[in-house]
Design a protein around this motif. Structure first.
Motif, PDB file in Angstrom:
ATOM      1  N   GLU A   1      16.995   2.563   7.917  1.00  0.00           N
ATOM      2  CA  GLU A   1      17.156   3.572   6.869  1.00  0.00           C
ATOM      3  C   GLU A   1      17.139   4.997   7.408  1.00  0.00           C
ATOM      4  OE1 GLU A   1      14.182   3.287   3.802  1.00  0.00           O
ATOM      5  OE2 GLU A   1      14.727   5.213   2.913  1.00  0.00           O
ATOM      6  N   TYR A   2      16.221   5.280   8.304  1.00  0.00           N
ATOM      7  CA  TYR A   2      16.066   6.636   8.834  1.00  0.00           C
ATOM      8  C   TYR A   2      16.538   6.725  10.281  1.00  0.00           C
ATOM      9  CZ  TYR A   2      12.961   7.568   4.810  1.00  0.00           C
ATOM     10  OH  TYR A   2      12.420   7.727   3.551  1.00  0.00           O
ATOM     11  N   LEU A   3      17.218   5.713  10.757  1.00  0.00           N
ATOM     12  CA  LEU A   3      17.560   5.669  12.176  1.00  0.00           C
ATOM     13  C   LEU A   3      19.040   5.442  12.403  1.00  0.00           C
ATOM     14  CD1 LEU A   3      14.266   4.048  12.718  1.00  0.00           C
ATOM     15  CD2 LEU A   3      15.073   5.499  14.552  1.00  0.00           C
TER      16      LEU A   3
ATOM     17  N   MET B   1       1.185  -6.085   8.334  1.00  0.00           N
ATOM     18  CA  MET B   1       2.074  -5.027   8.822  1.00  0.00           C
ATOM     19  C   MET B   1       3.410  -5.096   8.093  1.00  0.00           C
ATOM     20  SD  MET B   1       2.841  -2.551  10.817  1.00  0.00           S
ATOM     21  CE  MET B   1       1.617  -2.471  12.130  1.00  0.00           C
ATOM     22  N   GLU B   2       3.928  -3.946   7.696  1.00  0.00           N
ATOM     23  CA  GLU B   2       5.296  -3.890   7.168  1.00  0.00           C
ATOM     24  C   GLU B   2       6.135  -2.999   8.067  1.00  0.00           C
ATOM     25  OE1 GLU B   2       5.847  -3.239   2.888  1.00  0.00           O
ATOM     26  OE2 GLU B   2       7.688  -2.139   3.279  1.00  0.00           O
ATOM     27  N   PHE B   3       7.065  -3.628   8.780  1.00  0.00           N
ATOM     28  CA  PHE B   3       8.047  -2.884   9.577  1.00  0.00           C
ATOM     29  C   PHE B   3       9.359  -2.831   8.799  1.00  0.00           C
ATOM     30  CE2 PHE B   3       5.762  -4.530  13.580  1.00  0.00           C
ATOM     31  CZ  PHE B   3       5.189  -3.308  13.866  1.00  0.00           C
TER      32      PHE B   3
ATOM     33  N   ALA C   1       0.826  -1.212   0.000  1.00  0.00           N
ATOM     34  CA  ALA C   1       0.000   0.000   0.000  1.00  0.00           C
ATOM     35  C   ALA C   1       0.858   1.260   0.000  1.00  0.00           C
ATOM     36  CB  ALA C   1      -0.910   0.003   1.229  1.00  0.00           C
ATOM     37  N   PHE C   2       2.163   1.104  -0.149  1.00  0.00           N
ATOM     38  CA  PHE C   2       3.066   2.262  -0.101  1.00  0.00           C
ATOM     39  C   PHE C   2       3.005   3.014  -1.432  1.00  0.00           C
ATOM     40  CE2 PHE C   2       7.489   3.951  -0.627  1.00  0.00           C
ATOM     41  CZ  PHE C   2       7.426   4.897   0.373  1.00  0.00           C
ATOM     42  N   VAL C   3       1.961   3.789  -1.610  1.00  0.00           N
ATOM     43  CA  VAL C   3       1.817   4.538  -2.856  1.00  0.00           C
ATOM     44  C   VAL C   3       1.613   6.021  -2.551  1.00  0.00           C
ATOM     45  CG1 VAL C   3       0.780   2.564  -4.039  1.00  0.00           C
ATOM     46  CG2 VAL C   3      -0.698   4.263  -2.998  1.00  0.00           C
TER      47      VAL C   3
HETATM   48  C1  GCU Z   1      11.527   4.143   0.948  1.00  0.00           C
HETATM   49  C2  GCU Z   1      12.936   3.804   0.599  1.00  0.00           C
HETATM   50  C3  GCU Z   1      13.084   3.178  -0.745  1.00  0.00           C
HETATM   51  C4  GCU Z   1      12.099   2.033  -0.892  1.00  0.00           C
HETATM   52  C5  GCU Z   1      10.706   2.498  -0.551  1.00  0.00           C
HETATM   53  C6  GCU Z   1       9.696   1.377  -0.532  1.00  0.00           C
HETATM   54  O1  GCU Z   1      11.081   5.224   0.185  1.00  0.00           O
HETATM   55  O2  GCU Z   1      13.730   4.972   0.662  1.00  0.00           O
HETATM   56  O3  GCU Z   1      14.404   2.732  -0.891  1.00  0.00           O
HETATM   57  O4  GCU Z   1      12.144   1.501  -2.171  1.00  0.00           O
HETATM   58  O5  GCU Z   1      10.689   3.062   0.712  1.00  0.00           O
HETATM   59  O6  GCU Z   1       9.347   0.965   0.573  1.00  0.00           O
HETATM   60  O7  GCU Z   1       9.239   0.916  -1.555  1.00  0.00           O
END
Ligand code: GCU
Length: 674
Positions: A384-386, A377-379, A316-318
């Protein structure tokens, strides 16, 4: 590199075990999984007790271990234990008396349950528990417990900070690196039962016959450990490797291509798990390229996999740069209307927060909003940010915070955990995924303490209601030593570490202020990226008057994506927790906090507190010199020094930048940026 499976000799023998003689291990031969279980007990007890157990057909002395299923072992069957509630993956561990001798029974309905039980028994000993009076039962609360590897076929790892990919595609399928087995063992020890081998930004080549053979070889290594393989599928693969002109999910030729592809995969990997898909996100192809919906895309793949029992994990990461709405609202806008339109073998995989794996975000409003769809759930385990692999940040408390958050979807108590484990809406297909932090580094994860995040992920995926502190405690005892003098200070450091990172990076609900692209270090001033929604300035909205993103009804109205009680809480400045203050509100610098301080002063205090906490972590670690082996001591000490330096950098750079906008002095007693 043994992770938490070190099995170093215990200094005091566990009660119930006579270390003068070998422990009797009553386990039949049997499946590869049964062999893995007895193999692990032999290895583990051999290390912990200094004497490997002896295989035996019957119990003839005290302290024996009886291991197996009622169906495969007459000794187990003879115990008449009630295994009905254990399911396939559950187990029980019980102290029993057989032939007049004390023994411990490790029993499941299936060998995989026995394997999990064996790891659990070893954990009990590793953490200093006695082997007497045992009577415990456990089974996973979530069905799919999956690691997502963002590994590319060229061996690089997207957002990987622990070396290269551990998949040696070049030498597969003929050479099976022993690491693959170690990887499987480690995962099985914490209950992980699936792995997606390749990056969500997927290369279609992985679906070609040559690669499928390599994937099948890995699946063969993992199978005895209860782990299935999955692949990230590139939506346009029918064009790129299939020679078709389109990837339109409603096109019969495309549908047939995927069906044939699925058949081909299952011919070589009969227990293949399914596909993970990132579609129409950050430039990836997807169904919307053909004016179809995400449901059309997911369902096409689901139909191809269904005859074989496979599933689709559709992300759902859009969000889109062409969508002018608040980025954090876009996933909900897109998917909520599709609730009820997905096939039964589709899970929607949702990041914990609505933005992107920040040190702190409120839970994603999708949790609770799509009762007809299983939400996975996606953890992100990789940090990456930590602070990548150098900063010591234990993620258990962050995941616990999200899982315990109340969506109020069906009234009070509708926690995110209950959405994810299927209880709230009655889903049997459930899942938790974690973006892996595993690579070729000798310590697997880039640092000793990052191993704890892999460990905690597995434990929480098994049971999302577990406490982050209890998990840290187990990990510290298994990884370092089962004694309080070592474990307690380590757990203390771990438990404080996440809030410290929030404080020195993005306190009070700030987010996404990391350097553009790499996401390491502070860059709140940055507006250089081509997309507005990738730039830090988009997120903090600071100027001379104030700071924060107004997501209330007066602003982007993201609050109304939550159930009414939650929306009301976040819409109201007075009821918004400080932790999310600037996530939901844009406020003047002189806004009065509950503490009585101005917002500006409070912000400076949080940054400073973050730095102080890291100093404290360093001081605590210094007390462990000599109690932890030299190598791990030195690495952690060096990394903590980096972390302190960089926490200071975060604080100073952030404060200096805000001051360039607001021209305010620092509160009394707070040093100016160095
Ligand atoms: C973040 C991340 C990307 C990754 C993306 C994703 O934006 O920086 O490297 O591809 O998430 O979860 O698809």
């Amino acid at each position: 590199h043994d992770l938490w499976l070190r099995y170093h000799a215990l200094t005091t023998a566990p009660a119930g075990i006579d270390t003068r003689q070998a422990v009797q291990l009553v386990a039949g031969p049997g499946s590869p999984t049964a062999k893995a279980a007895s193999g692990e007990l032999i290895r583990g007890l051999g290390g912990l007790l200094g004497k490997a157990p002896e295989l035996s057909g019957a119990v003839s002395r005290d302290g024996a271990l009886i291991v197996g299923t009622p169906a495969s072992s007459p000794v187990v069957a003879g115990l008449h234990l009630d295994t009905r509630e254990l399911g396939r993956e559950g187990y029980l561990i019980k102290s029993v008396v057989v032939n007049g001798h004390t023994a411990t029974a490790i029993v499941g309905n299936d060998d995989i349950g026995v394997l999990y039980g064996s790891f659990r028994f070893l954990r009990l000993l590793q953490t200093g528990h006695p082997a007497t009076g045992l009577d415990l039962r456990d089974r996973p609360q979530v069905k799919l417990r999956v690691l997502d590897h963002w590994d590319n076929l060229d061996g690089s790892v997207e957002r990987g900070y622990a070396g290269a990919s551990i998949w040696d595609w070049w030498k597969l399928p003929d050479y099976l690196d022993p690491r693959y087995t170690d990887y499987a063992r480690a995962n099985a020890s914490i209950g992980i039962n699936g792995t997606v081998l390749n990056n969500v930004n997927a290369d279609p080549l992985v679906l070609t016959p040559a690669y499928l053979k390599k994937v099948a070889a890995l699946a063969g290594v993992f199978r005895p450990w209860g782990i299935r393989v999955y692949l990230s599928a590139r939506f346009s693969a029918p064009i790129e490797i299939g020679g078709l002109k389109t990837a339109d999910p409603l096109d019969p030729a495309v549908r047939k291509w995927w069906r044939d592809k699925a058949d081909e995969i299952y011919r070589v990997i009969p227990d293949f798990g399914g596909f993970l898909v990132k579609a129409n996100s950050e430039g990836q192809p997807g169904p919307q390229d053909y004016h179809r919906t995400h449901a059309d895309g997911a369902n096409m793949l689901a139909d191809a996999l269904a005859p074989h029992g496979g599933i689709v994990m559709w992300r759902a990461f859009v969000y889109s740069e062409h969508d002018l709405d608040d980025r954090t609202k876009q996933a909900y806008n897109e998917f909520k209307p599709l609730d009820g339109q997905f096939r039964d073998n589709v899970l929607l995989q949702v990041k914990n927060g609505p933005l992107d794996f920040q040190p702190r975000e409120p839970f994603s409003p999708l949790f609770g909003a799509m009762p007809k769809t299983p939400l996975m759930m996606e953890f992100q385990i990789t940090k990456e940010y930590l602070g990548f692999a150098t900063h010591l940040v234990y993620l258990g408390p962050m995941w616990e915070e999200v899982l315990r958050a109340d969506t109020y979807a069906k009234g009070k108590g509708s926690t995110v955990a209950k959405v994810v484990d299927g209880q709230l809406d009655g889903h049997a297909l459930t899942g938790i995924a974690g973006v892996a932090n595993i690579g070729t580094d000798r310590d697997w994860s880039g640092s000793v303490f990052d191993q704890a995040n892999w460990y905690a992920f597995g434990r929480l995926a098994w049971d999302p209601t577990q406490s982050a502190r209890a998990i840290a405690d187990d990990w510290a005892r298994m990884t370092f030593a089962p004694d309080d003098a070592v474990a307690k200070p380590i757990v203390g450091m771990m438990m404080a570490s996440r809030e410290a990172a929030v404080d020195y990076m993005t306190p009070l609900g700030l987010a996404h202020l990391m350097g553009a692209g790499h996401h390491y270090g502070p860059a709140p001033w940055d507006d250089s990226l081509p997309r507005a929604d990738w730039n830090p300035v988009y997120y903090h909205r600071a100027d001379k008057n104030g700071i924060g993103f107004d997501r209330t009804r007066k602003g982007s109205d993201a609050v109304d994506q939550y159930a009414p009680p939650v929306a009301a809480e976040f819409n109201n400045l007075k009821s918004t927790p400080d932790a999310y203050l600037l996530w939901f509100h844009h406020l003047p610098w002189d806004y009065r906090m509950r503490s009585g301080h101005t917002l500006w002063d409070a912000l400076v205090m949080h940054y400073t507190h973050g730095v102080d906490e890291v100093k404290q972590m360093r001081a605590t670690w210094a007390t462990l010199d000599g109690r932890v082996d030299a190598q791990r001591y030195a690495q952690t000490a060096a990394f903590l020094a980096i972390q302190q330096h960089e926490a200071q950098w975060w604080r100073d750079a952030s404060i200096a930048y805000w001051q360039s906008l607001n021209h305010l002095p620092l509160p009394a007693g707070y040093a100016p940026p160095a």
